[in-house]
Scaffold this motif. Structure first.
Motif, PDB file in Angstrom:
ATOM      1  N   GLU B  93       0.830  -1.207   0.000  1.00  0.00           N
ATOM      2  CA  GLU B  93       0.000   0.000   0.000  1.00  0.00           C
ATOM      3  C   GLU B  93       0.870   1.265   0.000  1.00  0.00           C
ATOM      4  OE1 GLU B  93      -0.395  -2.538   2.308  1.00  0.00           O
ATOM      5  OE2 GLU B  93      -1.938  -3.449   0.997  1.00  0.00           O
ATOM      6  N   LYS B  94       1.911   1.196   0.843  1.00  0.00           N
ATOM      7  CA  LYS B  94       2.790   2.373   0.936  1.00  0.00           C
ATOM      8  C   LYS B  94       3.495   2.601  -0.401  1.00  0.00           C
ATOM      9  CE  LYS B  94       5.724   4.840   4.054  1.00  0.00           C
ATOM     10  NZ  LYS B  94       7.158   4.622   4.205  1.00  0.00           N
ATOM     11  N   ALA B  95       3.869   1.504  -1.044  1.00  0.00           N
ATOM     12  CA  ALA B  95       4.534   1.600  -2.342  1.00  0.00           C
ATOM     13  C   ALA B  95       3.616   2.267  -3.352  1.00  0.00           C
ATOM     14  CB  ALA B  95       4.959   0.221  -2.828  1.00  0.00           C
ATOM     15  N   ALA B  96       2.304   1.861  -3.304  1.00  0.00           N
ATOM     16  CA  ALA B  96       1.332   2.449  -4.232  1.00  0.00           C
ATOM     17  C   ALA B  96       1.196   3.946  -3.975  1.00  0.00           C
ATOM     18  CB  ALA B  96      -0.004   1.763  -4.075  1.00  0.00           C
ATOM     19  N   GLU B  97       1.205   4.288  -2.694  1.00  0.00           N
ATOM     20  CA  GLU B  97       1.087   5.690  -2.307  1.00  0.00           C
ATOM     21  C   GLU B  97       2.268   6.514  -2.838  1.00  0.00           C
ATOM     22  OE1 GLU B  97       0.925   7.056   2.008  1.00  0.00           O
ATOM     23  OE2 GLU B  97      -0.712   5.577   1.838  1.00  0.00           O
ATOM     24  N   GLU B  98       3.475   5.924  -2.666  1.00  0.00           N
ATOM     25  CA  GLU B  98       4.670   6.646  -3.130  1.00  0.00           C
ATOM     26  C   GLU B  98       4.691   6.758  -4.636  1.00  0.00           C
ATOM     27  OE1 GLU B  98       8.260   5.203  -1.382  1.00  0.00           O
ATOM     28  OE2 GLU B  98       7.756   6.147   0.544  1.00  0.00           O
ATOM     29  N   PHE B  99       4.149   5.704  -5.266  1.00  0.00           N
ATOM     30  CA  PHE B  99       4.051   5.743  -6.722  1.00  0.00           C
ATOM     31  C   PHE B  99       3.186   6.922  -7.151  1.00  0.00           C
ATOM     32  CE2 PHE B  99       2.048   4.795 -10.756  1.00  0.00           C
ATOM     33  CZ  PHE B  99       3.095   4.275 -11.519  1.00  0.00           C
ATOM     34  N   LYS B 100       2.089   7.078  -6.422  1.00  0.00           N
ATOM     35  CA  LYS B 100       1.173   8.161  -6.746  1.00  0.00           C
ATOM     36  C   LYS B 100       1.843   9.519  -6.518  1.00  0.00           C
ATOM     37  CE  LYS B 100      -3.448   9.863  -5.895  1.00  0.00           C
ATOM     38  NZ  LYS B 100      -4.548   9.910  -4.948  1.00  0.00           N
ATOM     39  N   LYS B 101       2.586   9.568  -5.414  1.00  0.00           N
ATOM     40  CA  LYS B 101       3.265  10.825  -5.085  1.00  0.00           C
ATOM     41  C   LYS B 101       4.270  11.191  -6.182  1.00  0.00           C
ATOM     42  CE  LYS B 101       4.049  10.924  -0.521  1.00  0.00           C
ATOM     43  NZ  LYS B 101       5.045  10.628   0.548  1.00  0.00           N
ATOM     44  N   PHE B 103       4.570   9.883  -9.415  1.00  0.00           N
ATOM     45  CA  PHE B 103       4.158   9.984 -10.822  1.00  0.00           C
ATOM     46  C   PHE B 103       2.823  10.700 -11.021  1.00  0.00           C
ATOM     47  CE2 PHE B 103       6.973   6.320 -10.554  1.00  0.00           C
ATOM     48  CZ  PHE B 103       7.912   6.654 -11.534  1.00  0.00           C
ATOM     49  N   GLY B 104       2.128  10.965  -9.925  1.00  0.00           N
ATOM     50  CA  GLY B 104       0.875  11.707 -10.027  1.00  0.00           C
ATOM     51  C   GLY B 104      -0.315  10.861 -10.472  1.00  0.00           C
ATOM     52  N   ASP B 105      -0.069   9.596 -10.793  1.00  0.00           N
ATOM     53  CA  ASP B 105      -1.171   8.727 -11.235  1.00  0.00           C
ATOM     54  C   ASP B 105      -1.546   7.740 -10.139  1.00  0.00           C
ATOM     55  OD1 ASP B 105      -1.609   9.669 -13.812  1.00  0.00           O
ATOM     56  OD2 ASP B 105       0.130   8.564 -14.577  1.00  0.00           O
ATOM     57  N   ASP B 106      -2.791   7.526 -10.022  1.00  0.00           N
ATOM     58  CA  ASP B 106      -3.232   6.474  -9.108  1.00  0.00           C
ATOM     59  C   ASP B 106      -3.102   5.154  -9.845  1.00  0.00           C
ATOM     60  OD1 ASP B 106      -4.334   4.890  -7.236  1.00  0.00           O
ATOM     61  OD2 ASP B 106      -6.034   6.238  -6.814  1.00  0.00           O
ATOM     62  N   ILE B 107      -2.322   4.266  -9.281  1.00  0.00           N
ATOM     63  CA  ILE B 107      -2.056   3.013  -9.998  1.00  0.00           C
ATOM     64  C   ILE B 107      -3.321   2.165 -10.148  1.00  0.00           C
ATOM     65  CG2 ILE B 107      -1.389   1.592  -8.004  1.00  0.00           C
ATOM     66  CD1 ILE B 107       1.048   0.826 -10.004  1.00  0.00           C
ATOM     67  N   PHE B 108      -4.263   2.331  -9.184  1.00  0.00           N
ATOM     68  CA  PHE B 108      -5.499   1.529  -9.236  1.00  0.00           C
ATOM     69  C   PHE B 108      -6.457   2.011 -10.315  1.00  0.00           C
ATOM     70  CE2 PHE B 108      -3.892   1.214  -4.876  1.00  0.00           C
ATOM     71  CZ  PHE B 108      -3.664  -0.142  -4.843  1.00  0.00           C
ATOM     72  N   ALA B 109      -6.225   3.197 -10.795  1.00  0.00           N
ATOM     73  CA  ALA B 109      -7.074   3.698 -11.876  1.00  0.00           C
ATOM     74  C   ALA B 109      -6.792   2.937 -13.158  1.00  0.00           C
ATOM     75  CB  ALA B 109      -6.816   5.192 -12.079  1.00  0.00           C
ATOM     76  N   LEU B 111      -4.899  -0.235 -13.175  1.00  0.00           N
ATOM     77  CA  LEU B 111      -4.941  -1.674 -12.893  1.00  0.00           C
ATOM     78  C   LEU B 111      -5.870  -1.927 -11.709  1.00  0.00           C
ATOM     79  CD1 LEU B 111      -1.077  -2.038 -13.017  1.00  0.00           C
ATOM     80  CD2 LEU B 111      -2.630  -2.908 -14.757  1.00  0.00           C
ATOM     81  N   GLU B 112      -6.534  -3.082 -11.761  1.00  0.00           N
ATOM     82  CA  GLU B 112      -7.448  -3.376 -10.648  1.00  0.00           C
ATOM     83  C   GLU B 112      -6.684  -3.763  -9.387  1.00  0.00           C
ATOM     84  OE1 GLU B 112     -10.111  -6.231 -12.442  1.00  0.00           O
ATOM     85  OE2 GLU B 112     -10.470  -4.655 -13.937  1.00  0.00           O
ATOM     86  N   GLU B 113      -5.598  -4.429  -9.639  1.00  0.00           N
ATOM     87  CA  GLU B 113      -4.828  -4.940  -8.505  1.00  0.00           C
ATOM     88  C   GLU B 113      -3.538  -4.146  -8.350  1.00  0.00           C
ATOM     89  OE1 GLU B 113      -3.017  -9.231  -7.199  1.00  0.00           O
ATOM     90  OE2 GLU B 113      -4.118  -9.066  -9.085  1.00  0.00           O
TER      91      GLU B 113
END
Ligand SMILES: Nc1ncnc2c1ncn2[C@@H]1O[C@H](COP(=O)(O)OP(=O)(O)OP(=O)(O)O)[C@@H](O)[C@H]1O
Ligand SMILES: [Mg+2]
Lengths: 215, 282
Positions: B93-101, B103-109, B111-113
């Motif tokens: 989850e934290k990795a996804a958050e940092e990814f968003k921070k 690259f500005g994109d929500d990874i779940f938007a 990919l579903e997983e």
């Protein structure tokens, strides 16, 4: 004092002087007379070694041109006062500094410099122009600055190359008066001129030169 | 010997050739500036490298199937290894958050997983030599089944370390080039000044001035220009170092002697450039 022995100097163009022999005694007045191009300036240049004789020799005081090294030439020149035909003033400084230069060169103290420069300026009647630059002066005034520079060091011999050359008769007369006064004080004067009449008007020895040789 | 005359003459030379004076001073400053930068970098190279070393870390990506017990076990195993200072766990989850921070994109938007693996950030101490030990260390970890991949975050660092070794050579080479270039340029400028004054110099000789007497004002002029160039550089370096330290406190250590060396180098540089230039004429 000043001697030339069989002096020869030829420019690359082939013109020049040869077999020039004469001497000038202390306090003497000598005119070197000859037409334009005869070699008068070249004789003077060989005395202060602007052009070094290729034959014969020149003796100035204790210096003999045969043995003078390049480093000694400035010291030989300090024995002479030279008034150049084209004045050769230092156009980057005023009259006072033009004259004081020759005293700075020999390390004179500034107090003494001031006194002697003012004295020399008074001798040539230019006291009021000491802060002018050469280009602000007339030809006759530049001529007088050149004379003041030549005498300020109290040389044994004054060499004056055509000092009245391009001046009107009145100004020429004033310059001659200045030179005669200096000569009266005991300085030898060797003056080059093409004006035979002028030379005859004064009580000096006349040496004639034509085509680079004495006649 | 009339020093007063020479000094006065040197100063009047300043006003006579303003442009060449500015060029000369500028060139001296430029040269001294490069010299100072080279010196400061050389002096601080080890310091900069150690500072950066302290931050280097290893990222270890975990297999997707691990339980929290297994993760804890692995963590304490790593902590027990040589040179390891700290191990931080980064969850999926934290990795996804940092990814968003980042690259500005929500990874779940897209990919579903969440495709990002959980990871450990391992901080090593300064002693760990990154060239040998670190890759051994990574290899050892990578053999464990729980570990998916080990990434050494040392690309930039390695370049820097290589730079630290190569840079000295490059810097000295650069330094020599700048030195020769500046000397050439200043000499030429001064030579032009002297050339413009040739007539005057010839006359000075005719009325009994020795070469040394004529030379002296030019040398003093060169010396003064070097001095001014030195002072300007001192100020520039001082200000720059101050600004740098405001941004990165403690990262540079500039000994006070450096400033004196700069001044001395300026003076001797100006002097020798004049000497070099005037040799051609006198
Ligand atoms: N630098 C030089 N190079 C070549 N020839 C020269 C040079 N100076 C002078 N001459 C020549 O040497 C000869 C003598 O010249 P010099 O200047 O001594 O004459 P002068 O008697 O002083 O003449 P003037 O009365 O016109 O001043 C002339 O033919 C002149 O053209
Ligand atoms: Mg002539």
């Amino acid at each position: 004092m000043l001697e030339l022995h069989n002096v020869k100097f030829i420019y690359p163009t082939g013109d020049g002087i040869q077999h020039i022999t004469f001497r000038i005694n202390p306090g003497e007045l000598v005119f070197l007379v000859g037409p334009s191009g005869a070699g008068k300036s070249t004789v003077l240049k060989s005395i202060f070694l602007q052009e070094r004789p290729t034959e014969g020799h020149v003796i100035v005081g204790e210096y003999n041109s045969l043995f003078v090294s390049r480093q000694e030439i400035p010291y030989l020149r300090r024995k002479l006062g030279i008034v150049f035909q084209d004045f050769k003033l230092l156009n980057d400084r005023d009259v006072f500094r033009n004259i004081s230069f020759v005293l700075e060169v020999i390390g004179t103290r500034s107090k003494v410099i001031k006194r002697r420069v003012l004295r020399a300026l008074a001798d040539v009647g230019l006291s009021h122009k000491s802060r002018k630059y050469p280009e602000e002066l007339s030809g006759g005034e530049q001529q007088r600055v050149a004379i003041a520079r030549a005498i300020v060091n109290e040389p044994y011999i004054l060499l004056a190359d055509e000092p009245t050359g391009n001046l009107d008769p009145d100004t020429a007369g004033e310059i001659m008066d200045v030179l005669m006064r200096i000569n009266m004080r005991g300085t030898s004067l060797l003056m080059a001129t093409h004006n035979f009449a002028l030379a005859k008007a004064y009580n000096g020895r006349i040496i004639r030169i034509e085509h680079g040789q004495l006649v | 010997m009339n020093l007063f005359y020479s000094v006065r003459e040197a100063f009047s030379g300043f006003t006579k050739a303003r442009i060449s004076m500015v060029i000369t001073i500028f060139t001296v400053s430029f040269f001294l500036f490069i010299l100072s930068i080279v010196a400061i970098l050389s002096l601080n190279m080890n310091r900069l490298v150690t500072m950066l070393n302290a931050n280097h870390d290893v990222q270890l990506f975990l297999a997707n199937t691990l339980t929290s017990v297994e993760i804890d076990q692995l963590r304490s195993d790593i902590l027990a290894m040589d040179d390891v200072v700290q191990v931080d766990y980064i969850s999926k989850e934290k990795a996804a958050e940092e990814f968003k921070k980042e690259f500005g994109d929500d990874i779940f938007a897209v990919l579903e997983e969440n495709p990002l693996p959980a990871s450990f950030i391992i901080k090593m101490n300064e002693k760990s030599d990154m060239k040998t030990n670190l890759s051994d260390f990574a290899g050892e970890l990578e053999r464990r089944p729980e570990v998916d991949e080990v990434v050494l975050h040392q690309g930039a660092l390695q370049i820097l370390v290589k730079f630290a070794h190569v840079s000295r050579v490059v810097l000295y080479l650069l330094f020599t080039l700048v030195f020769l270039g500046s000397l050439f340029m200043i000499s030429n400028t001064i030579r032009l000044i002297i050339f413009a004054r040739q007539q005057i110099i010839a006359t000075m000789k005719l009325v009994g001035a020795t070469d040394a007497f004529i030379r002296r004002p030019f040398l003093i002029e060169g010396l003064l220009q070097g001095f001014i160039g030195g002072v300007i550089t001192m100020l520039m370096i001082y200000v720059l170092v101050k600004l740098f330290l405001l941004q990165w406190p403690g990262l540079l250590l500039v000994p006070r002697e450096l400033y004196w060396i700069v001044l001395f180098a300026g003076v001797s540089f100006g002097f020798s450039a004049s000497l070099f230039a005037i040799r051609r004429f006198l």
